[in-house]
Design an enzyme around this catalytic site. Structure first.
Site, short mmCIF file in Angstrom:
data_model
loop_
_atom_site.label_atom_id
_atom_site.label_comp_id
_atom_site.label_asym_id
_atom_site.label_seq_id
_atom_site.Cartn_x
_atom_site.Cartn_y
_atom_site.Cartn_z
N SER A 19 41.01 28.09 37.39
CA SER A 19 39.89 28.13 38.34
C SER A 19 39.78 26.86 39.17
CB SER A 19 38.58 28.35 37.59
OG SER A 19 37.52 28.31 38.53
N LYS A 70 32.13 40.31 35.63
CA LYS A 70 31.13 40.47 36.71
C LYS A 70 30.16 41.64 36.44
CE LYS A 70 33.88 38.26 40.25
NZ LYS A 70 34.58 38.34 41.51
N1 LIG Z 1 39.52 34.71 46.75
C1 LIG Z 1 38.43 34.96 46.07
O1 LIG Z 1 37.39 34.31 46.20
C2 LIG Z 1 38.40 36.14 45.12
C3 LIG Z 1 37.18 36.69 44.72
C4 LIG Z 1 37.20 37.79 43.86
C5 LIG Z 1 38.43 38.27 43.38
N2 LIG Z 1 39.59 37.70 43.78
C6 LIG Z 1 40.89 38.20 43.30
O2 LIG Z 1 40.98 39.59 43.63
C7 LIG Z 1 41.73 40.27 42.64
C8 LIG Z 1 40.93 41.50 42.19
O3 LIG Z 1 39.79 41.07 41.48
P1 LIG Z 1 38.82 42.11 40.75
O4 LIG Z 1 37.67 41.33 40.23
O5 LIG Z 1 38.54 43.28 41.65
O6 LIG Z 1 39.74 42.61 39.54
P2 LIG Z 1 39.56 43.97 38.72
O7 LIG Z 1 38.14 44.42 38.71
O8 LIG Z 1 40.26 43.74 37.44
O9 LIG Z 1 40.39 45.08 39.59
C9 LIG Z 1 41.78 45.01 39.66
C10 LIG Z 1 42.31 45.98 40.73
O10 LIG Z 1 43.73 45.80 40.79
C11 LIG Z 1 44.38 47.05 40.49
N3 LIG Z 1 45.58 46.78 39.71
C12 LIG Z 1 45.68 46.02 38.59
N4 LIG Z 1 46.97 45.99 38.16
C13 LIG Z 1 47.68 46.75 39.05
C14 LIG Z 1 49.06 47.10 39.15
N5 LIG Z 1 49.95 46.68 38.24
N6 LIG Z 1 49.44 47.89 40.19
C15 LIG Z 1 48.54 48.30 41.10
N7 LIG Z 1 47.21 48.01 41.06
C16 LIG Z 1 46.80 47.24 40.04
C17 LIG Z 1 43.35 47.84 39.71
O11 LIG Z 1 43.65 49.22 39.84
P3 LIG Z 1 43.11 50.32 38.79
O12 LIG Z 1 41.76 50.77 39.29
O13 LIG Z 1 44.13 51.36 38.85
O14 LIG Z 1 43.03 49.64 37.45
C18 LIG Z 1 42.06 47.44 40.43
O15 LIG Z 1 41.91 48.15 41.62
C19 LIG Z 1 41.95 39.28 41.48
O16 LIG Z 1 43.29 38.84 41.49
C20 LIG Z 1 40.98 38.15 41.77
O17 LIG Z 1 41.48 36.89 41.33
C21 LIG Z 1 39.61 36.64 44.64
#
Ligand SMILES: NC(=O)c1ccc[n+]([C@@H]2O[C@H](COP(=O)([O-])OP(=O)(O)OC[C@H]3O[C@@H](n4cnc5c(N)ncnc54)[C@H](OP(=O)(O)O)[C@@H]3O)[C@@H](O)[C@H]2O)c1
Length: 273
Positions: A19, A70
């Site tokens: 982080s 979250k």
């Molecule tokens: N830059 C920033 O400030 C910021 C803020 C928030 C999040 N993020 C980043 O955004 C990303 C998503 O975060 P989140 O909180 O939404 O995570 P999350 O709730 O765990 O959701 C993960 C998403 O990725 C998909 N996924 C996971 N593994 C996959 C794979 N092997 N192939 C295809 N799709 C896959 C999941 O699909 P399914 O529905 O099929 O499981 C789901 O749609 C993370 O990497 C996080 O670090 C960045």
């Protein structure tokens, strides 16, 4: 757990070592002259409520929450901002008093602010979002309210479907299905998956992309992410990783806690380096 707790703000997640939030918030504190000590805390997967209760009992004033907590943070708070209610997901908590913890979601305003900074978004833009997890829940309302049309493409179809039914009262949102492969072209494509798996070169068919399409990866790392590598490979010049989103969502958490919105431009430059 937090006996003699020496910090009053923290980010909670699992894993958390990567982080950048402590660095960003300590820079904000220095910049604004506000006393605010901020650390990162790794939370065992089954102990979110206990750890957060202890933190607030021991002098904690504000928290950020990251994956995978979250949704649990949303349930933990007993007061919510409008955008957290709509997102049903919380990334920022503020202690109001011994009775109330306020939950907010600053991911959406964070992403929108960065897209505006990059000149990647305009009203009526057609946006493809790949992913349907917690982060997408946080960003849909601000993007729809901005006046964009949104299509969701996700590995698990039922998760995309759930999101579309949750958010279709707020604007123009659809599931992306393969019948659109050859008839749709997007202004902006956002990767919001935690893993971008490039199965083949045409993972996103080039029929969906024009020379003006912008690409945004919510993920960030020092080297290019796989998604950014793919953007370079197809010859795109309009792409960015999510470091700006991170800085802006942090700035809006800081605003909730201290009533000051810190400037982010220099912080984004520092983080890029
Ligand atoms: N830059 C920033 O400030 C910021 C803020 C928030 C999040 N993020 C980043 O955004 C990303 C998503 O975060 P989140 O909180 O939404 O995570 P999350 O709730 O765990 O959701 C993960 C998403 O990725 C998909 N996924 C996971 N593994 C996959 C794979 N092997 N192939 C295809 N799709 C896959 C999941 O699909 P399914 O529905 O099929 O499981 C789901 O749609 C993370 O990497 C996080 O670090 C960045």
């Amino acid at each position: 757990m937090f006996r003699n707790q020496s910090f009053n703000y923290a980010v909670f997640g699992n894993p958390i070592d990567h982080s950048k939030s402590p660095k960003i918030h300590n820079l904000f504190a220095k910049k604004t002259g506000i006393f605010h000590t901020y650390k990162s805390v790794n939370v065992p997967l089954d102990q979110f409520n206990t750890v957060l209760c202890n933190f607030f009992k021991q002098g904690g004033q504000g928290a950020n929450v990251t994956a995978p907590f979250k949704q649990e943070a949303y349930l933990f708070c007993n007061k919510l901002t409008e955008r957290a209610k709509i997102a049903e997901s919380v990334n920022t908590l503020k202690k109001i008093d011994d009775k109330y913890i306020l939950g907010d979601n600053t991911d959406g305003i964070g992403l929108l602010s960065d897209l505006i900074r990059l000149n990647f978004i305009k009203k009526k833009y057609s946006i493809l979002i790949i992913g349907a997890g917690g982060a997408v829940k946080g960003v849909l309302f601000p993007l729809l309210s901005f006046g964009c049309s949104i299509f969701i493409l996700n590995r698990t179809f039922s998760n995309a479907k759930k999101l579309v039914s949750q958010f279709n009262k707020y604007g123009d949102i659809h599931i992306f299905d393969k019948t659109l492969w050859n008839i749709k072209c997007f202004d902006l494509i956002i990767n919001a998956t935690s893993k971008f798996i490039k199965k083949k070169d045409d993972f996103i068919p080039l029929s969906l992309v024009s020379s003006k399409t912008c690409f945004y990866d919510m993920n960030y790392q020092i080297n290019n992410t796989a998604f950014i590598d793919w953007c370079l490979k197809i010859g795109s010049v309009f792409f960015s990783n999510g470091i700006g989103m991170l800085a802006f969502q942090a700035a809006h958490s800081f605003l909730l806690w201290h009533n000051i919105l810190p400037e982010t431009d220099d912080i984004i430059d520092i983080l890029k380096r």
